[in-house]
Design a protein around this motif. Structure first.
Motif, PDB file in Angstrom:
ATOM      1  N   THR A 188      -0.158  24.195  -3.477  1.00 45.00           N
ATOM      2  CA  THR A 188       1.306  24.568  -4.076  1.00 45.00           C
ATOM      3  C   THR A 188       1.422  26.066  -3.737  1.00 45.00           C
ATOM      4  O   THR A 188       2.343  26.375  -4.137  1.00 45.00           O
ATOM      5  CB  THR A 188       0.915  24.371  -5.545  1.00 45.00           C
TER       6      THR A 188
ATOM      7  N   THR B 290       1.460  12.726  -3.065  1.00 44.94           N
ATOM      8  CA  THR B 290       1.953  14.049  -2.791  1.00 44.94           C
ATOM      9  C   THR B 290       3.189  14.337  -3.230  1.00 44.94           C
ATOM     10  O   THR B 290       3.534  15.561  -3.273  1.00 44.94           O
ATOM     11  CB  THR B 290       1.749  14.062  -1.208  1.00 44.94           C
ATOM     12  N   ARG B 291       4.041  13.384  -3.474  1.00 47.72           N
ATOM     13  CA  ARG B 291       5.392  13.587  -4.032  1.00 47.72           C
ATOM     14  C   ARG B 291       5.355  14.180  -5.416  1.00 47.72           C
ATOM     15  O   ARG B 291       6.519  14.360  -6.143  1.00 47.72           O
ATOM     16  CB  ARG B 291       6.249  12.587  -3.804  1.00 47.72           C
ATOM     17  N   MET B 292       4.527  13.912  -6.207  1.00 43.40           N
ATOM     18  CA  MET B 292       4.300  13.980  -7.706  1.00 43.40           C
ATOM     19  C   MET B 292       4.010  15.483  -7.888  1.00 43.40           C
ATOM     20  O   MET B 292       3.640  16.331  -7.167  1.00 43.40           O
ATOM     21  CB  MET B 292       3.051  13.239  -8.440  1.00 43.40           C
ATOM     22  N   PRO B 293       5.008  16.202  -8.917  1.00 38.93           N
ATOM     23  CA  PRO B 293       4.716  17.578  -9.269  1.00 38.93           C
ATOM     24  C   PRO B 293       3.467  17.943  -9.437  1.00 38.93           C
ATOM     25  O   PRO B 293       2.485  17.290 -10.184  1.00 38.93           O
ATOM     26  CB  PRO B 293       5.720  17.821 -10.313  1.00 38.93           C
TER      27      PRO B 293
ATOM     28  N   GLY C 150       5.327  19.855  -4.983  1.00 39.33           N
ATOM     29  CA  GLY C 150       4.357  18.686  -5.123  1.00 39.33           C
ATOM     30  C   GLY C 150       3.165  19.142  -4.300  1.00 39.33           C
ATOM     31  O   GLY C 150       2.763  20.286  -4.085  1.00 39.33           O
TER      32      GLY C 150
ATOM     33  N   TRP D 262       5.018  19.406  -0.637  1.00 35.68           N
ATOM     34  CA  TRP D 262       6.472  19.190  -0.785  1.00 35.68           C
ATOM     35  C   TRP D 262       7.277  20.175  -1.792  1.00 35.68           C
ATOM     36  O   TRP D 262       6.591  20.370  -2.792  1.00 35.68           O
ATOM     37  CB  TRP D 262       6.617  17.709  -1.188  1.00 35.68           C
TER      38      TRP D 262
ATOM     39  N   LEU E  20      10.206  20.268  -4.189  1.00 33.82           N
ATOM     40  CA  LEU E  20      10.943  19.449  -5.170  1.00 33.82           C
ATOM     41  C   LEU E  20      12.159  20.035  -5.608  1.00 33.82           C
ATOM     42  O   LEU E  20      12.104  20.824  -6.271  1.00 33.82           O
ATOM     43  CB  LEU E  20      10.185  18.558  -6.149  1.00 33.82           C
TER      44      LEU E  20
ATOM     45  N   VAL F  93      13.184  15.481  -2.075  1.00 32.49           N
ATOM     46  CA  VAL F  93      11.881  15.932  -1.670  1.00 32.49           C
ATOM     47  C   VAL F  93      12.044  16.611  -0.139  1.00 32.49           C
ATOM     48  O   VAL F  93      12.509  15.775   0.800  1.00 32.49           O
ATOM     49  CB  VAL F  93      10.830  14.814  -1.466  1.00 32.49           C
TER      50      VAL F  93
END
Length: 551
Positions: A128, A280-283, A294, A297, A299, A309
């Motif tokens: 992050t 990987t796309r989840m916060p 993510g 990524w 967001l 994304v």
């Protein structure tokens, strides 16, 4: 038939899925509007995904150069590699080898680890960009600035880590860090007991059908694009240690990246990979990233409650963008054989291709600077790091010279920015409340500011907004889905507040023009035929975003 064309045809035929489809007028026109005649000379490979339909466009600033890119051309994708490295980490987490809560020390034993207040750096902080580590390791000066990561070994990276001091607790501030991502790349290499390219090939590229993607070993039929500086000059490719290449070492064709996006939107057919991509796309929650980051990524809220994304990338000679909206089966890929990061990157074009209500970016064209601007810029400046610079005009152009360095000439474009003709950088003059100019300098991914030090020169009368006129600007101005600027008046000053951000006080520098010096932004309001304010253009970081006022 030329050999290059034959290889392109053979390569395209060898790769299944993502059917080649001619670009409709809308896509080709939008890409040409951004790049045709652009001062950089860049070529763009662009794909727009809408369900089962994939549109392609290959456009160059100079149409005569169109042959330098094509379907078989591999581009350096830079930091778009990072979500791929995060995918490998997600696979290892699913298989029980790691957790986002793991302290970094668990996976790099024997290395002194920096902490702050007893809080260690954890894997969640690496993915992050909240680790507290600097952008790059201190004390590691590249032997060749055109290939800055060449020769950097894991041992030197770990030695730099052991000498690093944190100035805040991990997780408390977002600061983009390639240092952190090189460490994550090393961790992933050790978790998989193989280098990054080997793991990506087996666990992402082959299952997703990205058969031209690679790090150091190109598949047969793939041709490497020549990278260019934003001046148009060719530059060397970037190289990485096999265990550190997860920071930005992947090279890929346009169709490879289309398949990467399609795997995100529709799945790859490999259940383990699809679960990792979704992870990987989840916060990833930290105090500094409340739902907007993510695993590597970015967001962003999108229309109808959706989430955009995205990630941009760049190396010394390339720029890239991947953006998509899960649940809509829509996405965009843009690959450039020229570094455009200092010019605002590819985000504005990508957003326009996803949502045509977003402003369409235009090409930057060389124009002569106004004599009055040249006269106002002449003088002595000092940058944040103490470097002294002198600017002067000669033969209708701006020249500059840093202390102890050769003089150089600037070009000027219709976006109002100056660029050295001999190396890759961008200088933006910024009007100050006293009428003088400060400078904002972008180079190598970094940003510095410079202040005038010859106080007797270049000053002008301070501009004051007539009493009662600040109310003209009050209102809301959407710039993107889920993001708007709100202007208010408080204490006799105009303030601006972006969605989810604190309010910032503005200073007027001329009629309908304000600056936010703290964030290096200029806001220029537009009026309609009846004299009422109708829109605002935000100029910041090489980008210009426009929003119309809403009732």
């Amino acid at each position: 038939m030329p050999r290059k064309t034959l290889l392109a045809l053979v390569f395209a035929a060898a790769l299944p899925a993502a059917a080649q489809e001619a670009a409709p007028a809308g896509l080709a026109q939008a890409v040409r509007a951004r790049i045709d005649g652009d001062r950089t000379g860049a070529c763009l490979a662009v794909a727009r995904i809408d369900g089962d339909r994939v549109e392609h466009a290959f456009e160059c600033a100079d149409p005569a150069q169109a042959g330098r890119i094509g379907p078989a051309t591999a581009f350096e994708i830079g930091s778009v590699t990072k979500p791929m490295t995060a995918t490998l980490l997600a696979l290892h987490i699913a298989e029980g080898r790691a957790s986002l809560e793991d302290p970094l020390a668990r996976h790099l034993p024997g290395t002194r680890m920096p902490e702050f207040g007893g809080e260690p750096i954890r894997l969640r902080h690496l993915v992050t960009h909240t680790s507290g580590l600097p952008a790059l390791p201190a004390g590691l000066t590249p032997a060749d600035t055109s290939d800055p990561y060449a020769g950097l070994e894991p041992a030197a990276l770990l030695d730099a880590l052991s000498k690093t001091t944190l100035h805040r607790a991990p997780g408390t501030r977002f600061e983009y860090s390639n240092f952190a991502m090189m460490l994550l790349s090393l961790v992933v290499s050790r978790l998989g007991d193989a280098d990054i390219e080997t793991q990506l090939r087996a666990r992402l590229f082959q299952p997703a059908g990205m058969l031209g993607a690679h790090v150091a070993t190109p598949p047969a039929g793939v041709t490497a694009a020549q990278g260019h500086l934003s001046t148009g000059r060719p530059t060397a490719p970037w190289t990485f240690h096999p265990q550190l290449s997860g920071v930005g070492g992947v090279r890929a064709t346009l169709d490879d990246m289309v398949r990467f996006v399609q795997a995100q939107l529709d799945g790859s057919g490999d259940a383990r990979l699809d679960a990792a991509l979704a992870a990987t796309r989840m916060p990833v929650a930290t105090p500094a990233t409340p739902g907007n980051v993510g695993m590597n990524w970015m967001l962003q809220p999108w229309r109808d409650g959706g989430t955009l994304v995205a990630h941009e990338g760049g190396t010394g000679g390339f720029s890239s963008l991947v953006a998509f909206v899960p649940g809509t089966r829509r996405g965009v890929v843009i690959l450039s054989d020229t570094s455009l990061n200092a010019l605002g990157g590819l985000g504005p074009l990508g957003m326009h291709l996803l949502d045509r209500s977003m402003p369409a970016p235009k090409a930057r064209r060389v124009i002569a600077p106004a004599p009055a601007l040249l006269a106002a810029l002449e003088g002595h400046y000092r940058f944040d790091n103490g470097l002294a610079v002198r600017l002067w005009q000669q033969d209708g152009a701006l020249w500059g010279q840093a202390a102890g360095q050769p003089a150089f000439r600037f070009g000027h474009d219709d976006a109002g920015d100056f660029h050295p003709l001999d190396f890759d950088a961008l200088m933006t003059p910024q009007r100050q409340p006293d009428g003088r100019y400060a400078l904002r300098w972008m180079q190598g991914g970094g940003v510095m500011s410079a202040r005038r030090v010859d106080t007797e020169a270049g000053s002008a009368a301070r501009y004051d907004v007539p009493a009662g006129r600040l109310a003209d600007y009050v209102g809301r101005y959407p710039l993107a889905p889920g993001f708007e600027l709100a202007f208010t008046v408080d204490g006799g000053r105009l303030h601006v507040q972006g969605t989810g951000q604190p309010a910032i006080a503005l200073d007027a520098v001329e009629h309908d023009v304000f600056v936010a010096d703290a964030v290096g932004a200029e806001l220029r309001f537009e009026r309609g035929g009846d004299g009422r304010v109708t829109a605002v253009a935000l100029r910041q970081g090489g980008q210009v975003l426009r929003g119309e006022r809403v009732p």
